[in-house]
Design a protein around this motif. Structure first.
Motif, PDB file in Angstrom:
ATOM      1  N   UNK A 183       0.785  -1.226   0.000  1.00  0.00           N
ATOM      2  CA  UNK A 183       0.000   0.000   0.000  1.00  0.00           C
ATOM      3  C   UNK A 183       0.817   1.276   0.000  1.00  0.00           C
ATOM      4  N   UNK A 184       2.128   1.203  -0.166  1.00  0.00           N
ATOM      5  CA  UNK A 184       2.980   2.401  -0.147  1.00  0.00           C
ATOM      6  C   UNK A 184       3.838   2.427  -1.409  1.00  0.00           C
ATOM      7  N   UNK A 185       3.947   3.599  -2.036  1.00  0.00           N
ATOM      8  CA  UNK A 185       4.722   3.744  -3.268  1.00  0.00           C
ATOM      9  C   UNK A 185       6.218   3.627  -2.963  1.00  0.00           C
ATOM     10  N   UNK A 186       6.938   2.756  -3.637  1.00  0.00           N
ATOM     11  CA  UNK A 186       8.384   2.629  -3.378  1.00  0.00           C
ATOM     12  C   UNK A 186       9.141   3.902  -3.793  1.00  0.00           C
ATOM     13  N   UNK A 187      10.010   4.345  -2.900  1.00  0.00           N
ATOM     14  CA  UNK A 187      10.886   5.485  -3.187  1.00  0.00           C
ATOM     15  C   UNK A 187      12.327   5.043  -2.934  1.00  0.00           C
ATOM     16  N   UNK A 188      13.131   5.163  -3.970  1.00  0.00           N
ATOM     17  CA  UNK A 188      14.520   4.666  -3.914  1.00  0.00           C
ATOM     18  C   UNK A 188      15.446   5.805  -4.306  1.00  0.00           C
ATOM     19  N   UNK A 189      16.524   5.983  -3.532  1.00  0.00           N
ATOM     20  CA  UNK A 189      17.486   7.049  -3.813  1.00  0.00           C
ATOM     21  C   UNK A 189      18.902   6.487  -3.742  1.00  0.00           C
ATOM     22  N   UNK A 190      19.711   6.840  -4.730  1.00  0.00           N
ATOM     23  CA  UNK A 190      21.103   6.375  -4.820  1.00  0.00           C
ATOM     24  C   UNK A 190      22.024   7.580  -4.622  1.00  0.00           C
ATOM     25  N   UNK A 191      23.009   7.428  -3.754  1.00  0.00           N
ATOM     26  CA  UNK A 191      23.979   8.507  -3.506  1.00  0.00           C
ATOM     27  C   UNK A 191      25.387   7.990  -3.759  1.00  0.00           C
ATOM     28  N   UNK A 192      26.309   8.943  -3.938  1.00  0.00           N
ATOM     29  CA  UNK A 192      27.732   8.612  -4.128  1.00  0.00           C
ATOM     30  C   UNK A 192      28.568   9.750  -3.582  1.00  0.00           C
ATOM     31  N   UNK A 193      29.602   9.412  -2.817  1.00  0.00           N
ATOM     32  CA  UNK A 193      30.519  10.436  -2.310  1.00  0.00           C
ATOM     33  C   UNK A 193      31.905   9.825  -2.148  1.00  0.00           C
ATOM     34  N   UNK A 194      32.926  10.697  -2.306  1.00  0.00           N
ATOM     35  CA  UNK A 194      34.318  10.226  -2.201  1.00  0.00           C
ATOM     36  C   UNK A 194      34.669  10.045  -0.737  1.00  0.00           C
ATOM     37  N   UNK A 195      35.305   8.938  -0.416  1.00  0.00           N
ATOM     38  CA  UNK A 195      35.708   8.639   0.949  1.00  0.00           C
ATOM     39  C   UNK A 195      37.142   8.102   0.908  1.00  0.00           C
ATOM     40  N   UNK A 196      38.114   9.027   1.052  1.00  0.00           N
ATOM     41  CA  UNK A 196      39.512   8.615   0.952  1.00  0.00           C
ATOM     42  C   UNK A 196      39.849   8.180  -0.459  1.00  0.00           C
ATOM     43  N   UNK A 197      40.369   6.954  -0.580  1.00  0.00           N
ATOM     44  CA  UNK A 197      40.744   6.424  -1.890  1.00  0.00           C
ATOM     45  C   UNK A 197      39.589   5.691  -2.567  1.00  0.00           C
ATOM     46  N   UNK A 198      38.422   5.614  -1.911  1.00  0.00           N
ATOM     47  CA  UNK A 198      37.297   4.854  -2.452  1.00  0.00           C
ATOM     48  C   UNK A 198      36.094   5.765  -2.691  1.00  0.00           C
ATOM     49  N   UNK A 199      35.120   5.233  -3.403  1.00  0.00           N
ATOM     50  CA  UNK A 199      33.806   5.869  -3.560  1.00  0.00           C
ATOM     51  C   UNK A 199      32.803   5.067  -2.742  1.00  0.00           C
ATOM     52  N   UNK A 200      32.017   5.762  -1.927  1.00  0.00           N
ATOM     53  CA  UNK A 200      30.990   5.104  -1.122  1.00  0.00           C
ATOM     54  C   UNK A 200      29.615   5.398  -1.729  1.00  0.00           C
ATOM     55  N   UNK A 201      28.841   4.343  -1.958  1.00  0.00           N
ATOM     56  CA  UNK A 201      27.506   4.443  -2.547  1.00  0.00           C
ATOM     57  C   UNK A 201      26.472   3.941  -1.536  1.00  0.00           C
TER      58      UNK A 201
END
Length: 535
Positions: A425-443
């Motif tokens: 009964x609830x509309x799915x809401x999905x959000x993807x983020x990305x940010x640099x964390x040292x030598x890696x990318x965190x998603x």
């Protein structure tokens, strides 16, 4: 000194270490430099003292003495003019001369305060001037103006004699001040010559010390190290039987002996390692055969094993269509179980094959724009997304060097799970983020679905692990396990964010470039933990 004493002394010197030689050499150099520095400091101080005495005392004192004489002469000129003419204008040079005389006297007394002989000369000048002023200058200056002073005429001879005494005192003072200045200049020049000799000697000693230190280092350290390096290069070139000759100070000789001991140990270990290498070659051949067998198994699983499975599935479905309703309800149920089991087995085999292909067949690393990969994935899943009415947003995503097929599978599984495990009964809401964390990318992939309980945060990444029955949610339970394998193959980690409670949040990291050993993050402990959870 006897021969035995010389030999004993030589043995004592050869027992010295490099540190001891350096300490003795540095101490001796510091003593010599300290002596030369003290001599140089004394000469510099002496030069500074004589220069200050000449510049600040002797020369200014002679100058002030000359100005004092000029002031006295101005007084004599003024008094003589006033006494002969009675003109009041002649009093002004006299009064100015008295003022200048007092100022010059005080300045001269200050300059000569440490020279009793010159102060005595100054007192003699002052006494002579005072006598002349008391007998001649002041009485004549006190006479009324307008007419020649009878007193000046009356005391003219006495005034001349008294002023001659003043001239004599001033002349004597100036002669002695000149002599003092000449002497001070001569002393300064001789001291400067001595200073130059001292600093020349210091320079020569420093050059000699530098040469001695350089030669000592060359003979005591550089030459033994060069010999040790030559022996090491000979050994590194493959001549393991080449001995190392100890030379130089005691510690370098010890080092040479230890390296030679290591060489002998390496010779022994080399024989053992050669035998080990032969065994490793045999094990490598066995491993290659095992990999070939695994490839053959994958082929069999994808072709030969699927064929009888499809036959079982087809005939059970035929049974269901032909005899459905003709047998009792228990038989229909058994036929449904057989059809469902065959279908599930086929799905599990296909999923297992996909899981085994990660990093084996899909390994074409290239520059990948994750925005494009995500858009293509969403386009592929558009039907399911539209049916669920899901809203999917994302931040700008980076460009990485990775395998595009694997990253597409990663987004497909994560987005697919977020859409599938939605709240009723609830509309799915999905959000993807990305940010640099040292030598890696965190998603992060965040949704507002049913969420994941903290106690299952690790279990969901184990292959074929399900938290719900197949009747509630479809699937084989391999999706997140495949995501974990893809992320680790690209040098990252994946986990569930336990702090998020409004749904589920999957967070993972990716390296900008793939690691040299893909999947290096998978530790034996993690593999054993997955196996335990799978049991």
């Amino acid at each position: 000194m006897t021969g035995d004493e010389r030999q004993s002394r030589a043995r004592g010197l050869t027992a010295w270490t490099t540190r001891r030689w350096l300490r003795v050499g540095v101490a001796a150099s510091l003593v010599v430099l300290a002596v030369l520095g003290a001599a140089g400091a004394y000469v510099l101080g002496r030069t500074e003292t004589l220069s200050s005495d000449l510049v600040d005392v002797r020369s200014p004192a002679l100058t002030v003495s000359i100005r004092l004489e000029a002031a006295v002469l101005n007084q004599e000129t003024g008094i003589r003019g006033y006494g002969l003419t009675g003109t009041k204008a002649f009093i002004t040079p006299y009064e100015e001369g008295v003022t200048e005389q007092e100022a010059n006297r005080k300045q001269l007394a200050t300059l000569l305060r440490d020279d009793p002989a010159r102060l005595k000369d100054l007192k003699a000048v002052q006494d002579a001037v005072t006598r002349w002023q008391e007998r001649i200058a002041r009485p004549v200056a006190a006479e009324p103006s307008g007419s020649p002073s009878p007193l000046a005429t009356e005391r003219a001879a006495e005034g001349k004699a008294l002023f001659d005494d003043v001239r004599t005192a001033l002349s004597g003072q100036q002669e002695r001040l000149r002599a003092d200045r000449v002497k001070a200049r001569d002393d300064l020049m001789s001291t400067m010559a001595l200073r130059n000799w001292v600093f020349s000697a210091i320079a020569v000693v420093i050059v000699v010390l530098t040469a001695l230190i350089f030669e000592g280092l060359r003979r005591g350290i550089n030459r033994p190290l060069e010999q040790l390096g030559a022996d090491a290069r000979a050994i590194a070139g493959g001549d393991f039987e080449h001995p190392i000759t100890p030379t130089g100070p005691a510690d370098l000789r010890r080092l040479s002996s230890e390296i030679d001991f290591m060489r002998r140990r390496l010779v022994r270990e080399l024989a053992v390692s050669e035998e080990t290498r032969l065994r490793l070659d045999a094990q490598t051949a066995d491993l290659q055969r095992s990999n070939a067998e695994l490839e053959q198994f994958a082929y069999v699983a994808s072709h030969d094993l699927q064929e009888p499975l499809r036959k079982v599935s087809s005939f059970t479905q035929l049974l269901q269509r032909r005899y459905g309703g003709q047998l009792d309800s228990r038989a229909d149920q058994y036929i449904d179980f057989a059809v469902d089991g065959a279908n599930r087995m086929q799905i599990l085999i296909n999923d297992l094959l996909d899981f085994s292909r990660v990093g084996r067949l899909h390994n074409a690393h290239q520059s990948v724009d994750l925005d494009d990969v995500l858009e293509r994935t969403l386009s592929t899943m558009s039907v399911g997304i539209e049916e669920a009415g899901a809203t999917i947003t994302h931040d700008p995503l980076p460009t990485l060097v990775a395998d595009p097929t694997q990253l597409g599978m990663l987004w497909q599984n994560l987005i697919g799970n977020a859409v599938k495990f939605r709240r009723p009964g609830e509309t799915p809401k999905i959000h993807v983020t990305a940010e640099r964390e040292g030598d890696l990318w965190r998603f992060t992939v965040t949704d507002n679905g049913i969420g994941i309980a903290p106690e299952y945060a690790d279990k969901i990444f184990v292959i074929f692990q399900r938290l719900h029955t197949k009747d509630t949610y479809s699937g084989s339970g391999i999706g997140l396990a495949m995501c974990k394998k893809i992320v680790e193959f690209h040098g990252g980690t994946i986990s569930v964010d336990p702090a998020y409670h409004d749904g589920a949040r999957i967070t993972f990291t990716l390296a900008p470039r793939p690691p040299e050993s893909p999947g290096a993050g998978i530790t034996p402990e993690a593999t054993r933990a997955e196996a335990e959870q799978a049991r």
